[in-house]
Design a protein around this motif. Structure first.
Motif, PDB file in Angstrom:
ATOM      1  N   THR A 127       2.387  -8.766   0.843  1.00 32.13           N
ATOM      2  CA  THR A 127       3.292  -7.849   0.156  1.00 32.13           C
ATOM      3  C   THR A 127       2.414  -6.903  -0.653  1.00 32.13           C
ATOM      4  N   PHE A 128       2.490  -5.628  -0.322  1.00 32.09           N
ATOM      5  CA  PHE A 128       1.620  -4.605  -0.901  1.00 32.09           C
ATOM      6  C   PHE A 128       2.468  -3.681  -1.772  1.00 32.09           C
ATOM      7  N   ARG A 129       2.125  -3.601  -3.061  1.00 34.66           N
ATOM      8  CA  ARG A 129       2.849  -2.735  -3.981  1.00 34.66           C
ATOM      9  C   ARG A 129       1.904  -1.659  -4.490  1.00 34.66           C
ATOM     10  N   ARG A 130       2.424  -0.431  -4.576  1.00 30.33           N
ATOM     11  CA  ARG A 130       1.626   0.663  -5.132  1.00 30.33           C
ATOM     12  C   ARG A 130       2.525   1.542  -5.976  1.00 30.33           C
ATOM     13  N   SER A 131       1.898   2.227  -6.922  1.00 31.37           N
ATOM     14  CA  SER A 131       2.656   3.057  -7.851  1.00 31.37           C
ATOM     15  C   SER A 131       2.043   4.445  -7.919  1.00 31.37           C
ATOM     16  N   ASP A 132       2.901   5.451  -7.892  1.00 31.01           N
ATOM     17  CA  ASP A 132       2.431   6.821  -8.071  1.00 31.01           C
ATOM     18  C   ASP A 132       2.668   7.284  -9.508  1.00 31.01           C
ATOM     19  N   GLY A 133       3.006   6.346 -10.395  1.00 31.54           N
ATOM     20  CA  GLY A 133       3.276   6.666 -11.785  1.00 31.54           C
ATOM     21  C   GLY A 133       4.750   6.875 -12.072  1.00 31.54           C
ATOM     22  N   LYS A 134       5.540   7.124 -11.038  1.00 30.49           N
ATOM     23  CA  LYS A 134       6.979   7.343 -11.205  1.00 30.49           C
ATOM     24  C   LYS A 134       7.785   6.286 -10.470  1.00 30.49           C
ATOM     25  N   THR A 135       7.341   5.932  -9.274  1.00 27.50           N
ATOM     26  CA  THR A 135       8.065   4.962  -8.457  1.00 27.50           C
ATOM     27  C   THR A 135       7.132   3.845  -8.025  1.00 27.50           C
ATOM     28  N   CYS A 136       7.745   2.728  -7.691  1.00 25.77           N
ATOM     29  CA  CYS A 136       7.008   1.577  -7.172  1.00 25.77           C
ATOM     30  C   CYS A 136       7.388   1.411  -5.705  1.00 25.77           C
ATOM     31  N   LEU A 137       6.414   1.459  -4.837  1.00 29.29           N
ATOM     32  CA  LEU A 137       6.655   1.311  -3.404  1.00 29.29           C
ATOM     33  C   LEU A 137       6.171  -0.063  -2.962  1.00 29.29           C
ATOM     34  N   THR A 138       6.990  -0.754  -2.178  1.00 23.64           N
ATOM     35  CA  THR A 138       6.639  -2.090  -1.698  1.00 23.64           C
ATOM     36  C   THR A 138       6.769  -2.119  -0.190  1.00 23.64           C
ATOM     37  N   GLU A 139       5.785  -2.717   0.459  1.00 24.69           N
ATOM     38  CA  GLU A 139       5.871  -2.924   1.906  1.00 24.69           C
ATOM     39  C   GLU A 139       5.287  -4.277   2.248  1.00 24.69           C
ATOM     40  N   GLN A 140       5.759  -4.847   3.336  1.00 25.97           N
ATOM     41  CA  GLN A 140       5.218  -6.107   3.816  1.00 25.97           C
ATOM     42  C   GLN A 140       4.479  -5.842   5.126  1.00 25.97           C
ATOM     43  N   VAL A 141       3.287  -6.412   5.207  1.00 29.10           N
ATOM     44  CA  VAL A 141       2.448  -6.252   6.384  1.00 29.10           C
ATOM     45  C   VAL A 141       2.139  -7.646   6.907  1.00 29.10           C
ATOM     46  N   ARG A 142       2.397  -7.849   8.182  1.00 25.17           N
ATOM     47  CA  ARG A 142       2.270  -9.185   8.791  1.00 25.17           C
ATOM     48  C   ARG A 142       0.954  -9.335   9.554  1.00 25.17           C
ATOM     49  N   ALA A 143       0.599 -10.568   9.825  1.00 25.64           N
ATOM     50  CA  ALA A 143      -0.584 -10.842  10.637  1.00 25.64           C
ATOM     51  C   ALA A 143      -0.496 -10.044  11.930  1.00 25.64           C
ATOM     52  N   GLY A 144      -1.596  -9.426  12.313  1.00 24.73           N
ATOM     53  CA  GLY A 144      -1.617  -8.605  13.514  1.00 24.73           C
ATOM     54  C   GLY A 144      -1.306  -7.149  13.239  1.00 24.73           C
ATOM     55  N   GLN A 145      -1.146  -6.786  11.967  1.00 23.47           N
ATOM     56  CA  GLN A 145      -0.905  -5.393  11.596  1.00 23.47           C
ATOM     57  C   GLN A 145      -2.034  -4.891  10.700  1.00 23.47           C
ATOM     58  N   ALA A 146      -2.255  -3.585  10.745  1.00 17.29           N
ATOM     59  CA  ALA A 146      -3.296  -2.942   9.944  1.00 17.29           C
ATOM     60  C   ALA A 146      -2.717  -1.694   9.307  1.00 17.29           C
ATOM     61  N   PHE A 147      -3.286  -1.277   8.187  1.00 17.30           N
ATOM     62  CA  PHE A 147      -2.799  -0.063   7.541  1.00 17.30           C
ATOM     63  C   PHE A 147      -3.859   0.520   6.622  1.00 17.30           C
ATOM     64  N   VAL A 148      -3.716   1.809   6.350  1.00 17.43           N
ATOM     65  CA  VAL A 148      -4.533   2.455   5.340  1.00 17.43           C
ATOM     66  C   VAL A 148      -3.842   2.175   4.022  1.00 17.43           C
ATOM     67  N   GLY A 149      -4.544   1.506   3.119  1.00 20.14           N
ATOM     68  CA  GLY A 149      -3.953   1.069   1.859  1.00 20.14           C
ATOM     69  C   GLY A 149      -3.893   2.183   0.832  1.00 20.14           C
TER      70      GLY A 149
END
Length: 192
Positions: A127-149
């Motif tokens: 479970t990856f959470r990131r903030s741009d200072g205004k909103t909190c974005l959450t995404e789930q990434v499963r085994a076998g998936q890749a992403f630019v964090g």
């Protein structure tokens, strides 16, 4: 190259010329190093997308070249890209590659990085959470998936909300030489 992913090397103004002590110069060495790191990552992503880079998927000969021999590789992770982005990679910076395990209920704590990161989840759900200072974005990434964090300086945290360990391999770019690849930070308001 997979769509949406662009790795580039941007030379610093103070690159050593080829005549500098040490031979070829920092620019050509680091350009080759960056290409090797990017090439290995892209080969893994290409494999995941069904593209092969040699007859046995362990070698990547150039067109018309004979197959490579006398080496082996051990894959650390492989995943289908869920979120791509352009990644600018500067010379005269470090690349750091870590294998990370987060136990059930564990988390990395909020932090930032000096440059972009690329993650491949190899076990569990991240479970990856990131903030741009205004909103909190959450995404789930499963085994076998890749992403630019997270982007450089973007506040984020990774959590394991599952019942088994979550494992991933992460590559950090643009780390100042000798510095750590992360800086701890206070949690942003409005993000769990």
């Amino acid at each position: 190259m997979p769509d949406g992913l662009d790795l580039a090397v941007t030379p610093p103004e103070d690159s050593n010329p080829p005549s500098a002590p040490g031979g070829r110069g920092r620019r050509s060495f680091l350009t080759g190093l960056g290409a090797a790191v990017a090439g290995g990552f892209l080969a893994s992503i290409g494999d995941a997308m069904g593209r092969t880079f040699g007859p046995d998927r362990r070698s990547w000969p150039a067109a018309g070249a004979s197959p490579a021999s006398g080496f082996s590789r051990s894959g650390l992770g492989r995943g289908v890209v869920t979120r791509g982005a352009s990644i600018g990679v500067r010379e005269a910076t470090d690349v750091v590659v870590d294998a990370v395990t987060i136990e059930p209920g564990g988390q990395t704590g909020w932090h930032t990085h000096p440059g972009p990161e690329v993650l491949v989840v190899t076990r569990g759900v991240l479970t990856f959470r990131r903030s741009d200072g205004k909103t909190c974005l959450t995404e789930q990434v499963r085994a076998g998936q890749a992403f630019v964090g997270a982007a450089a300086g973007e506040l984020h945290a990774a959590h394991n909300e599952g019942a088994e360990d979550t494992e991933f391999v992460v590559t950090f770019f643009d780390v100042p030489p000798g510095d750590p690849p992360r800086q701890d930070a206070d949690p942003p308001s409005g993000c769990p």
